[in-house]
Each structure stands twice: as structure tokens, then as C-alpha cells.
Design an enzyme around this catalytic site. Structure first.
Site, mmCIF file in Angstrom:
data_model
loop_
_atom_site.group_PDB
_atom_site.id
_atom_site.type_symbol
_atom_site.label_atom_id
_atom_site.label_comp_id
_atom_site.label_asym_id
_atom_site.label_seq_id
_atom_site.Cartn_x
_atom_site.Cartn_y
_atom_site.Cartn_z
ATOM 1 N N ARG A 292 20.688 47.243 -1.786
ATOM 2 C CA ARG A 292 21.776 47.419 -0.828
ATOM 3 C C ARG A 292 21.145 47.435 0.554
ATOM 4 O O ARG A 292 20.025 47.948 0.727
ATOM 5 C CB ARG A 292 22.495 48.759 -1.040
ATOM 6 C CG ARG A 292 23.437 48.783 -2.230
ATOM 7 C CD ARG A 292 24.697 47.943 -1.985
ATOM 8 N NE ARG A 292 25.586 47.984 -3.122
ATOM 9 C CZ ARG A 292 25.600 47.063 -4.103
ATOM 10 N NH1 ARG A 292 24.765 46.041 -4.092
ATOM 11 N NH2 ARG A 292 26.464 47.158 -5.088
ATOM 12 N N GLU B 250 27.592 43.970 5.875
ATOM 13 C CA GLU B 250 27.980 42.632 5.382
ATOM 14 C C GLU B 250 29.437 42.339 5.727
ATOM 15 O O GLU B 250 30.268 43.239 5.679
ATOM 16 C CB GLU B 250 27.781 42.562 3.866
ATOM 17 C CG GLU B 250 26.316 42.695 3.484
ATOM 18 C CD GLU B 250 26.089 42.795 1.979
ATOM 19 O OE1 GLU B 250 27.049 42.657 1.199
ATOM 20 O OE2 GLU B 250 24.942 43.034 1.593
ATOM 21 N N HIS C 5 24.260 37.902 -0.182
ATOM 22 C CA HIS C 5 24.618 38.770 -1.320
ATOM 23 C C HIS C 5 25.077 37.933 -2.531
ATOM 24 O O HIS C 5 26.214 38.074 -3.003
ATOM 25 C CB HIS C 5 25.710 39.770 -0.902
ATOM 26 C CG HIS C 5 25.749 40.999 -1.769
ATOM 27 N ND1 HIS C 5 26.082 42.237 -1.312
ATOM 28 C CD2 HIS C 5 25.505 41.160 -3.099
ATOM 29 C CE1 HIS C 5 26.047 43.118 -2.306
ATOM 30 N NE2 HIS C 5 25.704 42.484 -3.411
HETATM 31 P P1 NAP Z 1 19.645 51.454 -12.611
HETATM 32 O O1 NAP Z 1 19.394 50.948 -13.980
HETATM 33 O O2 NAP Z 1 20.405 52.723 -12.441
HETATM 34 O O3 NAP Z 1 18.222 51.571 -11.875
HETATM 35 C C1 NAP Z 1 18.073 52.167 -10.643
HETATM 36 C C2 NAP Z 1 16.623 52.590 -10.475
HETATM 37 O O4 NAP Z 1 16.441 53.122 -9.168
HETATM 38 C C3 NAP Z 1 16.176 53.658 -11.452
HETATM 39 O O5 NAP Z 1 14.960 53.311 -11.999
HETATM 40 C C4 NAP Z 1 16.054 54.932 -10.612
HETATM 41 O O6 NAP Z 1 15.011 55.753 -11.114
HETATM 42 C C5 NAP Z 1 15.727 54.353 -9.234
HETATM 43 N N1 NAP Z 1 16.201 55.228 -8.167
HETATM 44 C C6 NAP Z 1 17.434 55.750 -8.012
HETATM 45 N N2 NAP Z 1 17.495 56.530 -6.933
HETATM 46 C C7 NAP Z 1 16.256 56.519 -6.389
HETATM 47 C C8 NAP Z 1 15.686 57.171 -5.255
HETATM 48 N N3 NAP Z 1 16.393 57.988 -4.475
HETATM 49 N N4 NAP Z 1 14.385 56.915 -4.990
HETATM 50 C C9 NAP Z 1 13.649 56.113 -5.776
HETATM 51 N N5 NAP Z 1 14.144 55.475 -6.861
HETATM 52 C C10 NAP Z 1 15.430 55.685 -7.162
HETATM 53 O O7 NAP Z 1 20.431 50.385 -11.746
HETATM 54 P P2 NAP Z 1 20.464 48.791 -11.898
HETATM 55 O O8 NAP Z 1 21.509 48.409 -12.867
HETATM 56 O O9 NAP Z 1 19.078 48.297 -12.091
HETATM 57 O O10 NAP Z 1 21.022 48.394 -10.432
HETATM 58 C C11 NAP Z 1 20.354 48.809 -9.285
HETATM 59 C C12 NAP Z 1 21.137 48.472 -8.040
HETATM 60 O O11 NAP Z 1 20.972 47.113 -7.701
HETATM 61 C C13 NAP Z 1 22.655 48.620 -8.077
HETATM 62 O O12 NAP Z 1 23.069 49.970 -7.963
HETATM 63 C C14 NAP Z 1 23.102 47.775 -6.910
HETATM 64 O O13 NAP Z 1 23.152 48.549 -5.738
HETATM 65 C C15 NAP Z 1 21.993 46.732 -6.793
HETATM 66 N N6 NAP Z 1 22.484 45.397 -7.160
HETATM 67 C C16 NAP Z 1 22.512 44.409 -6.217
HETATM 68 C C17 NAP Z 1 22.982 43.143 -6.574
HETATM 69 C C18 NAP Z 1 23.050 42.032 -5.587
HETATM 70 O O14 NAP Z 1 23.928 41.206 -5.709
HETATM 71 N N7 NAP Z 1 22.139 41.946 -4.638
HETATM 72 C C19 NAP Z 1 23.422 42.898 -7.861
HETATM 73 C C20 NAP Z 1 23.372 43.919 -8.790
HETATM 74 C C21 NAP Z 1 22.897 45.179 -8.430
HETATM 75 P P3 NAP Z 1 15.046 57.363 -10.910
HETATM 76 O O15 NAP Z 1 16.408 57.798 -11.321
HETATM 77 O O16 NAP Z 1 13.934 57.875 -11.763
HETATM 78 O O17 NAP Z 1 14.781 57.594 -9.474
HETATM 79 C C1 8YV Z 2 28.057 41.725 -6.529
HETATM 80 C C2 8YV Z 2 26.485 43.750 -6.767
HETATM 81 O O1 8YV Z 2 27.765 41.226 -5.293
HETATM 82 O O2 8YV Z 2 26.840 44.453 -8.976
HETATM 83 C C3 8YV Z 2 26.547 44.786 -7.826
HETATM 84 O O3 8YV Z 2 26.261 45.950 -7.513
HETATM 85 O O4 8YV Z 2 26.099 44.005 -5.669
HETATM 86 C C4 8YV Z 2 26.832 42.340 -7.086
HETATM 87 O O5 8YV Z 2 26.749 42.047 -8.422
HETATM 88 C C5 8YV Z 2 29.331 42.457 -6.411
HETATM 89 O O6 8YV Z 2 29.449 43.606 -7.088
HETATM 90 C C6 8YV Z 2 30.487 41.543 -6.761
HETATM 91 O O7 8YV Z 2 30.704 40.587 -5.842
#
Ligand code: NAP
Ligand code: 8YV
Length: 314
Positions: free
Chosen positions: A232, A261, A280
Site C-alpha cells: 500500500r 491513488e 495498482h
Molecule cells: P498476509 O498473509 O496477512 O501477510 C502480511 C504479512 O505482513 C505477514 O507476514 C505479517 O507478519 C506482516 N506484517 C503485518 N504487519 C506488519 C508490521 N506492522 N510490520 C512488519 N510486518 C508486518 O497478507 P497478504 O495476503 O500477503 O497481503 C498483504 C497485503 O498486500 C494486503 O493487505 C494488501 O495491502 C497488499 N496487496 C496489494 C496488491 C496490489 O494490487 N498491489 C494486491 C494484493 C495485496 P506479522 O504479523 O508477523 O508481522
Molecule cells: C486490488 C488489492 O487492486 O487485494 C488487494 O488488496 O490491492 C488489489 O488486489 C483491489 O483490491 C481491487 O481492485
């Protein structure tokens, strides 16, 4: 035939998946209503759930008092106030796992583009500079580099596997160490930044990670370091990032997410050689967006049928 349950859609998501929702629900598309206030007045009492892309303010929950589920299209739910939802007895679901591969693919794409200057080298060819300058120049390698993953969760682990394919040395930083992973754990983010060449950020957004990657972390990553952010925009201090890129305290950045964004700071536009920007799009393949949409659908169906939700977050 019994009337289908009514669902309010405040913000649109992948259309083919939204269309599928009409099989099991009567949908009301608030974002495209010519008179949104009238739509709310007309359907508020009837709606039992929201299906939405990252948008459902507490004030909207108040106006639609019988809606007891927010089915969010996205794994991240930082833009939904979970405490407020819980206080109103509203359940929230998200879309984990189905997007892990797609997001990890883009993270590696950004990493490789930035290290190997793919985007900039493409402009060099298109601008006709190759015959004039003869040689593009030399860049930093991808394989065998040292990478630090900030947030080794569901997506982070997929990123790590891809990095392993490129023979990289992998470390990670989480709040807690993970059992059973073969990567070096750093409880201290600055220390990890000092030891790696590339940092990939993939934590959730929200208060706990706000500006987690700050000036100190960027300085530790250093003039040859690359910062990739697919988490994010709020996780990386944007002012510090621009300043560090400008004066060379940080080498390069590849960003899919931004604090405001779809607005991207214009200072980044002129940084062509060392900055790669995408809007994104990490989960934006047809298959993945459909899978996310079907998880929204499946959560709503379970809710309508009084079954356990598939992916609840509260
Ligand atoms: P997840 O399985 O919950 O993994 C999150 C990781 O971050 C965990 O390993 C957690 O470990 C760590 N974490 C959480 N808070 C933290 C902190 N304060 N300091 C350090 N590490 C921390 O989540 P995920 O499914 O992989 O998704 C992660 C994130 O990616 C989503 O929440 C979303 O914001 C982002 N995302 C972006 C896109 C995009 O389109 N660019 C798409 C999908 C997801 P600990 O709990 O041990 O700290
Ligand atoms: C998407 C995301 O951009 O899953 C998330 O957290 O950031 C992305 O997969 C969004 O949620 C849908 O457009």
C-alpha cells in the site's frame, strides 16, 4: 419464486464477476446511479449486504441498517473501518490467496524491470537512440542478489519462491519470526535494509504499517538499493522516498501503489532511469480478478444461506 436478496454495490469491481452476482442477488449499483441519494432512499431498507471494492464508509453502513455483510473485493481491507463495522454487527470478508501468484508475478516483474532498466531501455530503442549512442549502458543484476521481503505472508512467500528461482539470497522482516521458512529473519527493518540490495514491501496497509519504510530504512538500503512496493502507498514514506531518490541516498524504486491513488507525485515522472511506475495492477489479470469476484460471490451466497463465511476478517 422467492425474491433474491438485495445487495448494494458502492464501488465497482471486475464487471464479469459483478454480473455473475445477479444470479443470486438483486444488485443496486450506487456508483453509477444518476441520483445516489434517491437510490439509497429506495433500497436502503431492503439491502442485506454490500459487495464492494475497498469502499464502505460507516456513514453508508448507517444509511443501510439491514446490511450485515461487507464482501470486499480485495485481500487488503485497510480502507474499511473494521472496528466500526464490528460495532454495528456487520461482518467483513476479503479475497485472500486467489491473488497470491498474480501479485507475486508483478512484484518480480517490477523488480526485474527496475534492475535491468527494461522500461527505460525500451524508450531508448523507441527514441532512436541506439544507432546514435551505440551502447545502452550497464545495470545491476537480478540473479544472486540479496533481497529482503517486508511482510512474508501469503503473497510474500510466493515472492520469496520466485526470488529463489532467480538464485537470490532471501531475508524477511515481519513482527514475528515464521517457523519452517528457510530465509533469514530480521526483527529490525533498518538492519535488514543495510544487508540487502533489494527490498520488496508486501505488508497490509493501515495504522500499524504507516510509513514503516521511512527515511532511515531507505538510507540503509542505500545508493545502489532498489525499493519495490506492491503493498500500500501508506507503507512507504513518499516524501522521504522522493527526497532520497533525488539526492541519490536511494538508488531506485518500483511502485505499484501510492498514498493518494490515482494521483502520483509528479516528481516521480521525470525519474525515468531509476523509477518504474504501475497503476495498482498487481492483481489485475482476468483470471485473478474473476477468482476474487467469485470469492465475493461465494461469501455472499454463504451469508444468504446462513452458512459460515469463507474468508471473514472480523
Ligand atoms: P498476509 O498473509 O496477512 O501477510 C502480511 C504479512 O505482513 C505477514 O507476514 C505479517 O507478519 C506482516 N506484517 C503485518 N504487519 C506488519 C508490521 N506492522 N510490520 C512488519 N510486518 C508486518 O497478507 P497478504 O495476503 O500477503 O497481503 C498483504 C497485503 O498486500 C494486503 O493487505 C494488501 O495491502 C497488499 N496487496 C496489494 C496488491 C496490489 O494490487 N498491489 C494486491 C494484493 C495485496 P506479522 O504479523 O508477523 O508481522
Ligand atoms: C486490488 C488489492 O487492486 O487485494 C488487494 O488488496 O490491492 C488489489 O488486489 C483491489 O483490491 C481491487 O481492485
Amino acid at each position: 419464486m422467492a425474491e433474491k436478496p438485495h445487495v448494494l454495490i458502492p464501488a465497482p469491481y471486475y464487471k464479469p464477476a459483478m454480473d455473475r452476482l445477479d444470479e443470486i442477488a438483486t444488485t443496486h449499483h450506487l456508483y453509477s446511479a444518476s441520483d445516489p441519494k434517491k437510490m439509497i432512499a429506495d433500497v436502503a431498507e431492503k439491502c442485506v449486504a454490500f459487495a464492494t471494492f475497498m469502499k464502505c464508509e460507516p456513514s453508508l453502513m448507517d444509511q443501510v441498517p439491514n446490511a450485515k455483510l461487507v464482501a470486499n473485493f480485495g485481500v487488503g481491507y485497510d480502507s474499511i473501518d473494521i472496528e466500526e463495522a464490528t460495532a454495528r454487527g456487520v461482518k467483513v470478508t476479503n479475497t485472500p490467496d486467489v491473488l497470491n501468484d498474480c501479485v507475486a508475478d508483478l512484484a518480480l516483474g517490477l523488480l526485474i524491470s527496475a534492475r535491468r532498466h527494461i522500461v527505460h531501455a525500451d524508450s531508448f530503442v523507441r527514441a532512436g537512440e541506439w544507432p546514435v549512442k551505440k551502447v545502452y549502458g550497464f545495470v545491476n543484476k537480478v540473479h544472486h542478489s540479496k533481497v529482503g521481503i517486508v511482510g512474508l505472508g501469503r503473497i510474500g512467500e510466493e515472492i520469496a519462491q520466485r526470488c529463489a528461482g532467480f538464485k537470490m539470497e532471501i531475508s524477511y522482516h515481519n513482527r514475528s519470526m515464521k517457523p519452517d521458512v528457510p530465509y533469514r529473519y530480521y526483527p529490525d527493518l533498518v538492519e535488514m535494509a543495510r544487508d540487502v540490495e533489494i527490498m520488496v514491501v508486501i505488508t497490509p496497509g493501515g495504522a500499524a504499517t504507516n510509513n514503516l519504510v521511512d527515511e532511515k530504512v531507505m538510507e540503509a538500503l542505500g545508493p545502489k538499493g532498489l525499493l519495490v512496493n506492491v503493498a500500500r502507498g501508506s507503507v512507504v514514506d513518499m516524501d522521504a522516498l522522493i527526497a532520497c531518490l533525488k539526492d541519490g541516498r536511494l538508488g531506485s524504486a518500483a511502485l505499484d501503489v501510492f498514498p493518494d491513488e490515482p494521483n502520483v507525485p509528479e516528481e516521480l515522472f521525470s525519474m525515468r532511469e531509476n523509477v518504474v511506475l504501475t497503476p495498482h495492477i498487481a492483481s489485475a489479470s482476468h483470471d485473478t480478478r474473476m477468482a476474487m469476484g467469485m470469492l465475493v460471490y461465494d461469501n455472499l451466497k454463504a451469508f444468504f444461506e446462513g452458512r459460515e463465511l469463507l474468508t471473514p476478517v472480523n
